[in-house]
Motif scaffolding. Structure first.
Motif, short mmCIF file in Angstrom:
data_model
loop_
_atom_site.label_atom_id
_atom_site.label_comp_id
_atom_site.label_asym_id
_atom_site.label_seq_id
_atom_site.Cartn_x
_atom_site.Cartn_y
_atom_site.Cartn_z
N LEU A 53 6.75 -1.76 14.56
CA LEU A 53 8.13 -1.95 14.11
C LEU A 53 9.11 -1.62 15.23
O LEU A 53 8.86 -0.74 16.06
CB LEU A 53 8.42 -1.07 12.90
N MET B 75 4.35 6.24 2.35
CA MET B 75 4.75 5.59 3.59
C MET B 75 4.90 6.57 4.75
O MET B 75 5.36 6.20 5.82
CB MET B 75 6.06 4.83 3.38
N HIS C 297 12.50 2.72 12.79
CA HIS C 297 11.73 3.72 12.08
C HIS C 297 11.44 3.24 10.65
O HIS C 297 12.28 2.62 10.01
CB HIS C 297 12.52 5.04 12.02
N HIS C 298 10.22 3.53 10.16
CA HIS C 298 9.86 3.04 8.83
C HIS C 298 10.62 3.75 7.71
O HIS C 298 10.47 3.39 6.53
CB HIS C 298 8.35 3.15 8.60
N SER D 180 2.98 -0.28 2.41
CA SER D 180 2.62 0.91 3.18
C SER D 180 1.81 0.57 4.42
O SER D 180 1.94 1.21 5.46
CB SER D 180 1.84 1.89 2.30
N SER E 29 6.01 0.23 -2.45
CA SER E 29 5.49 1.07 -1.38
C SER E 29 3.99 0.86 -1.20
O SER E 29 3.47 0.91 -0.07
CB SER E 29 5.80 2.55 -1.65
N ILE F 25 6.88 9.17 5.39
CA ILE F 25 8.25 9.40 5.87
C ILE F 25 8.55 10.89 5.75
O ILE F 25 8.34 11.48 4.70
CB ILE F 25 9.26 8.59 5.02
N SER G 113 4.07 -0.41 7.40
CA SER G 113 5.16 0.49 7.76
C SER G 113 5.07 1.06 9.17
O SER G 113 6.05 1.56 9.69
CB SER G 113 5.25 1.64 6.75
N THR G 114 3.92 1.03 9.77
CA THR G 114 3.79 1.64 11.11
C THR G 114 3.17 0.68 12.13
O THR G 114 2.65 1.10 13.14
CB THR G 114 2.92 2.91 11.04
N TYR H 96 13.63 3.21 7.27
CA TYR H 96 14.49 2.14 6.76
C TYR H 96 13.78 1.29 5.72
O TYR H 96 14.41 0.77 4.80
CB TYR H 96 14.99 1.28 7.92
N LEU H 97 12.47 1.13 5.85
CA LEU H 97 11.72 0.42 4.82
C LEU H 97 11.76 1.19 3.50
O LEU H 97 11.94 0.61 2.42
CB LEU H 97 10.26 0.23 5.25
#
Length: 477
Positions: free
Chosen positions: A408, A190, A411-412, A401, A397, A192, A404-405, A414-415
């Protein structure tokens, strides 16, 4: 109809839970029977699809589908033994040797000296959380359960509280804070930043373990479970050590060595793997080579067992009195745990081959709701269905995935945290960790389902609420 993964899952659950609780079957038999039935009901096409989803070639996938049911179960059983067999055996030896030598009693007295009896459970909670950051959940539990048994002899009526404190801290750290495998895969999938995941996981984990501690205190008062007689830790032996003159116990440094040796090795290896170039050990750096070689979890636990046996040897004035008996009784109890845990792993593997994860992904793909709770519930469904928290995190995930961007409002990260918390729901009999906690702490299956399972479930839900509030107040975008 019977070939639907959800129906197969329900049948498997009924066999395991009904067989153990209603039918009074030994857990090993119930899990193996459930694995057989699940494997028999699984269609060949589902096995092929499962293998292909794991990146196997078409020929390898077809070969798996053509493999007999017995061979598939045996392979999954053997794979689980390969992952946990040496760990459990060495942990059993560590625990037995620490109890017999008085090392566990020395550590317990030192903890009580620093925290007092009232705060001892909090020391176990915070200690297991920090240990769970670099070390696997099961390894933390193996290392700390002998201390819990020794401490329970002094505190009385708080054995369940101590066990739940260990599981609460280690379980949350293991899914939330890198460098354990689940969070590492999650941040890679993801995208991060590892630093953000470490800080975010630590903060969310701190909130969840506080709530977990409150639940543990409540359930311990409501239904206290005593420290029971067991092969590896007879109550008479623990009580004799509790009354022993402190001058006759090993020093604190020697007593801690069976825990510190594997902890330092595993933590050092994890640091090297995470933050340094892997080929740096080839440039003549002996320290890095040692960390990489001995920091592998099996090697680290073997070194811990050697340290525990050496402590016992020195405490017996360099005589081998009790050494053979300690190893024998430890391996006797550890062997039973290995069999049951491996059977649980085989059952979980057969469930995975039904395609249950893919089925859950299909059911949730068009579900319109906020992404944070969606990530949580997808992970929770997969975890409950097939037993592995790491597999649940990897599956969720992979599903999320791509989302995730995309536009949103937060910020991803939190996912990712929501996926980690969702992997705590719901531990039951298809989870090898459930059996490790159940058997090494001498809880019955009913007791574990009433205490350990709701503990992790509550902490996971509290984590979700915490994440949603944080995403609203601190979106980080």
């Amino acid at each position: 109809m019977l070939q639907d993964p959800l129906i197969i899952l329900i049948i498997g659950m009924l066999i395991v839970i009904g067989g153990i609780i209603a039918g009074k079957l030994n857990p090993f038999i119930a899990l193996i029977v459930a694995a057989l039935v699940v494997a028999w009901l699984t269609p060949e096409a589902a096995i092929v699809d499962f293998a292909l989803s794991k990146g196997q070639s078409e020929s390898a996938a077809q070969a798996l589908a053509n493999t007999s049911i017995g061979e598939r179960i045996a392979a999954a059983f053997g794979s689980t033994v390969g992952k946990i067999g040496i760990l459990i055996a060495m942990a059993a030896i560590i625990g037995k040797a620490m109890l017999m030598s008085g090392a566990a009693e020395r550590i317990v007295r030192s903890i009580l000296g620093m925290t007092g009896e009232k705060n001892a459970p909090l020391a176990f909670l915070s200690g297991s959380f920090f240990l769970g950051i670099p070390v696997f959940f099961d390894t933390v539990f193996y290392l700390m359960i002998p201390l819990a048994k020794a401490m329970a002899m002094r505190l009385k009526q708080q054995y369940l509280l101590l066990v739940l404190c260990i599981t609460a801290g280690a379980a949350m750290a293991n899914s939330l804070v890198p460098p354990t495998p689940g969070p590492l895969f999650l941040i890679a999938e993801m995208d991060i930043p590892i630093g953000m995941m470490m800080v975010g996981g630590f903060l969310v984990g701190s909130v969840t373990i506080i709530v977990g501690y409150l639940f543990a205190v409540w359930v311990n008062k409501r239904n206290p479970i005593p420290l029971r007689e067991s092969i590896d830790a007879p109550l008479s032996e623990i009580e004799a050590l509790a009354n022993k003159d402190v001058a006759l116990l090993p020093s604190l440094g020697i007593s801690l060595s069976p825990i510190l040796v594997p902890l330092v090795l595993i933590t050092g290896s994890a640091t090297v793997h995470t933050f340094m170039e892997m080929d740096s050990a080839d440039n003549g750096n002996v320290l890095l080579f040692i960390l990489q070689f001995f920091g592998e979890k099996n090697m680290a636990l073997i070194m811990g067992a050697m340290a525990a046996l050496l402590t016992l040897y020195l405490q017996n004035q360099k005589a081998d009195k009790g050494m053979k008996g300690a190893v024998q009784s430890a391996l006797t109890s550890g062997g039973v745990i290995i069999l049951i845990t491996a059977a649980g792993g085989a059952f979980g593997a057969m469930l995975q081959q039904t395609g249950i994860s893919l089925r859950i992904a299909e059911l949730t793909s068009g579900y319109q709701m906020a992404l944070i709770p969606l990530a949580f519930f997808i992970t929770a469904l997969v975890r409950t269905a097939q037993g592995s928290a790491t597999v649940a995190m990897i599956t969720a995930s992979g599903i999320l995935s791509g989302m995730s961007t995309t536009g949103l409002d937060f910020h991803h990260l939190y996912l990712g945290l929501a996926i980690a918390c969702g992997s705590k729901l719901v531990p039951w009999m298809n989870d090898s960790g459930f059996w490790i906690v159940c058997k090494m702490s001498n809880l019955t299956e009913k007791e574990a389902l009433r205490t350990f399972s709701p503990l992790l479930t509550i902490m996971g839900i509290v984590g979700l609420v915490t994440i949603m509030i944080a995403a609203k107040i601190f979106p980080l975008v």
